[in-house]
Design a protein around this motif. Sequence first.
Motif: not given
Length: 189
Positions: A12-19, A21-38
Amino acid sequence: MQIRLATLDDASACLAIYSHYIENTAVTFEITVPRVAEFQGRIDKILQFAPWLVCEEKGRVVGYAYAGRHRDREAYQWSVEASVYVAKGFQRMGIARKLYGALFAVLREQGFVNAYAGITLPNEASVKFHESVGFRHLGTYSKIGYKAGAWCDVGWWELQLSDRLLTPVSVKPLRELVVVLQSVLDKKF
């Protein structure tokens, strides 16, 4: 600050950091924030192979770094792709440098030879950072991904972790380094 091996409870903490970058930048090419279980599954998969490290400041995860497989073919087994993410508001405090220092130390203990980093361009800060820790530019994929309303380039950088032996030794699984791991992470990076 403490650097330690991640657990599934850190997802959850790592995903909060990563989200961010997903939502506000092109740093990652991931477009949709994954679920915590994923995300837990991603951490678990990496830890079967190589380190996923977190940096804690007063009990809060403020950054993480990991090394994933560069490619699946057997001949690539000595090469990894490194990534580091730092929480918004904690950049430029040396966290990424400490995480990469610890990550590369563990990877060397495991027997990895090469680390690669893909950087969405333009990103002068990331390029300068990676080059400051020893990466060198290899080449650029032109307009390879579309995000944030634009076609983006991705540059690739390489860091040689250890000598390229004529007959390389097998990479040690992370679980075999439990005793060595803590002494490596206790070092100041």
